[in-house]
Enzyme design. Structure first.
Site, mmCIF file in Angstrom:
data_model
loop_
_atom_site.group_PDB
_atom_site.id
_atom_site.type_symbol
_atom_site.label_atom_id
_atom_site.label_comp_id
_atom_site.label_asym_id
_atom_site.label_seq_id
_atom_site.Cartn_x
_atom_site.Cartn_y
_atom_site.Cartn_z
ATOM 1 C CG HIS A 4 46.939 -1.322 29.287
ATOM 2 N ND1 HIS A 4 46.269 -2.121 30.190
ATOM 3 C CD2 HIS A 4 46.248 -0.157 29.255
ATOM 4 C CE1 HIS A 4 45.220 -1.476 30.668
ATOM 5 N NE2 HIS A 4 45.181 -0.279 30.105
ATOM 6 C CG HIS A 34 41.026 8.735 28.356
ATOM 7 N ND1 HIS A 34 40.988 8.759 29.742
ATOM 8 C CD2 HIS A 34 41.752 7.638 28.029
ATOM 9 C CE1 HIS A 34 41.658 7.716 30.223
ATOM 10 N NE2 HIS A 34 42.134 7.024 29.200
#
Length: 335
Positions: A120, A249
């Site tokens: 992010h 992930h």
């Protein structure tokens, strides 16, 4: 007349980048450097004194400094550098120190949140105008909609960025100040490593931004494969790098195997498409729409299959993509 400068004198006394040197004051007994009667230093003259400078390198020669001007410059230089360098004099030691302090506060259970923090902060980079990138601006951006989930994750981690990471940074800053961008980049590499993934080297020297990056630069979780490839292309990443970075992930709560183990289970489970099952609500919740999209695109699917079959290749490609991610758009300190 010879002009003595700090640079010229210091280079004579030390040519090694480690700054690991020793200076010894030598003088004849008659110079009376120390009075046994008063227990005080009583230097009467520096004419007969000299300073011997030596490096830890056994092949280096001793350098003798004997003029009063050179001695004064050398001593003042050493005093000045003592305020700039870490106590052991080795700036290279900051990297292991940062890793140690990060590992004191980040556990396997927090690793996925740390990686998301990296993406992010770094994911705002845009190649066309060279804006965004990993620069610590995430501290100004936690209220944005795209960071809402990240903010909840951070709170759940007590909170990771504002508390735990700050705690680690304070410890490091006591030795030598480092940027948030460097701490985040190293934190992500350590998160991968502590979960059994590859060891990823991180170069230090990034500068922090004093303002937030432009908005709406992160790829939405609802993007299909074409949208993902286009978004990552704008950031300078290939389809292969997109698929490799998506492998992050594999840790966390998205349902791809052991949440605390960094491996290639992500790709193996993608190929099974468990979210398509109508028999279990749990399997239908595995992954995000952007994860599912990777196996619906022929170009992405090629790399999903390769990484499912070859974990070592996944580790190599993830390492290269991660290094590129945390370097893209970074502003660097200059000497």
């Amino acid at each position: 007349m010879t002009t003595t400068t700090t640079a010229s004198l210091f280079s004579r006394c030390h040519s090694s980048s480690s700054l690991n040197f020793k200076c010894e004051l030598e003088s004849p007994a008659k110079t009376q450097l120390f009075s046994h009667a008063t227990r005080k230093h009583v230097v009467r003259s520096l004419k007969a004194c000299r300073i011997r400078c030596s490096s830890s390198d056994p092949s280096s020669r001793h350098v003798f400094v004997s003029s009063r001007r050179q001695m004064a410059v050398l001593l003042s230089t050493v005093q000045l550098l003592s305020h700039w360098l870490p106590p052991d004099g080795k700036a290279a030691d900051m990297y292991p120190l940062m890793k140690d302090e990060i590992r004191r506060v980040v556990t396997k259970g927090k690793a996925a949140g740390v990686l998301r923090l990296v993406f992010h902060d770094a994911g705002t980079f845009e190649l066309d105008d060279n804006t965004g990138g990993i620069n610590g601006s995430i501290v100004y951006e936690l209220e944005r909609p795209e960071n809402a989930g990240l903010k909840r994750s951070l709170k759940a981690l007590n909170p990771l960025y504002l508390s735990l990471f700050k705690k680690a940074k304070i410890k490091v800053d006591e030795i030598q100040p480092v940027s948030w961008a460097d701490m985040i980049a190293v934190g992500g590499s350590e998160a991968v490593s502590m979960c059994g993934g590859p060891t990823i080297p991180v170069v230090l020297g990034r500068l922090d931004s004093m303002q937030p990056d432009p908005e709406d630069k992160l790829p939405p979780e609802s993007l299909n494969a074409s949208g993902l490839k286009e978004c990552f292309q704008r950031k300078g990443f290939s389809t292969q790098e997109l698929v490799a970075l998506s492998g992050a992930h594999t840790i966390g709560s998205k349902g791809f195997g052991d949440p605390f183990t960094f491996d290639n289970a992500y790709y193996k489970i993608l190929l099974k498409k468990p979210w398509s099952s109508t028999t279990s609500k749990m399997t239908s919740m595995v992954g995000l729409p952007s994860d599912h999209a990777l196996v619906e695109d022929d170009e992405c699917l090629r790399w999903v299959k390769e990484y499912a079959e070859d974990q070592d290749k996944f580790f190599r490609d993830f390492t290269n993509a991660y290094i590129k991610l945390v370097n893209s758009g970074a502003k660097w300190k200059t000497l």
